[in-house]
Design a protein around this motif. Sequence first.
Motif, PDB file in Angstrom:
ATOM      1  N   PRO A   1       0.810  -1.370  -0.051  1.00 15.40           N
ATOM      2  CA  PRO A   1       0.100   0.260  -0.243  1.00 15.40           C
ATOM      3  C   PRO A   1       1.012   1.427  -0.097  1.00 15.40           C
ATOM      4  N   VAL A   2      -0.293   2.454  -0.279  1.00 14.32           N
ATOM      5  CA  VAL A   2       0.855   3.407  -0.016  1.00 14.32           C
ATOM      6  C   VAL A   2      -0.191   4.721   1.005  1.00 14.32           C
ATOM      7  N   GLY A   3       0.682   5.351   2.015  1.00  9.55           N
ATOM      8  CA  GLY A   3       0.248   6.423   2.378  1.00  9.55           C
ATOM      9  C   GLY A   3      -0.009   7.438   1.646  1.00  9.55           C
TER      10      GLY A   3
ATOM     11  N   LYS B   1       4.706   4.803   7.448  1.00 13.46           N
ATOM     12  CA  LYS B   1       5.668   4.141   7.582  1.00 13.46           C
ATOM     13  C   LYS B   1       5.719   3.201   8.523  1.00 13.46           C
ATOM     14  N   ASP B   2       5.302   3.269  10.124  1.00 12.07           N
ATOM     15  CA  ASP B   2       5.528   2.688  10.659  1.00 12.07           C
ATOM     16  C   ASP B   2       3.828   1.352  10.100  1.00 12.07           C
ATOM     17  N   MET B   3       3.136   1.387   8.899  1.00 15.22           N
ATOM     18  CA  MET B   3       1.914   0.591   8.449  1.00 15.22           C
ATOM     19  C   MET B   3       2.756   0.602   7.971  1.00 15.22           C
ATOM     20  N   GLY B   4       4.274  -0.244   7.069  1.00 16.87           N
ATOM     21  CA  GLY B   4       5.323  -0.466   6.083  1.00 16.87           C
ATOM     22  C   GLY B   4       4.769   0.449   4.889  1.00 16.87           C
ATOM     23  N   CYS B   5       4.450   1.289   4.516  1.00 13.49           N
ATOM     24  CA  CYS B   5       4.666   1.732   3.779  1.00 13.49           C
ATOM     25  C   CYS B   5       6.293   1.948   3.302  1.00 13.49           C
TER      26      CYS B   5
END
Length: 144
Positions: free
Chosen positions: A73-75, A104-108
């Motif tokens: 995914p993309v932030g 970023k913390d969500m993996g983006c």
Amino acid sequence: MIKTATHADCKALAEMAVQMWSESSVAELESDFCEIINSNTYACFIKYSDNLPIGFAKCSLRNDYVEGTSTSPVGYLEGVFISKEYRNKGYGKELVSACEKWAKDMGCSEFASDCELTNTDSLKFHLSTGFSEENRIICFRKDI
């Protein structure tokens, strides 16, 4: 102070958001904010000055194609607002940074946004916070 919005902030968020999204009512926006605060794919951050809410940013994770990006995914910055008397003090940039950190913390590894072609104030804001223009339909991205 910037904090992650909670249900206690829904009304304040809606009262600010209606100034930006005037096609909606405060009641509709309050309901929307309360729903997304429970979501794992959205986040809202609220800026306070002297215990008064003066701005917010709403961001999400987008799994669909986002102009100019190559990951998923993309932030995505869905909206940012600062009350007029508090603008040009760096608060919008602080809110965008909070959204970037969350993404970023969500993996983006990418963060994107957009604005209307005629919204030159938004274009200037995006460029001033490190986004680069990706297309003339005015979509933005940046590494985070």
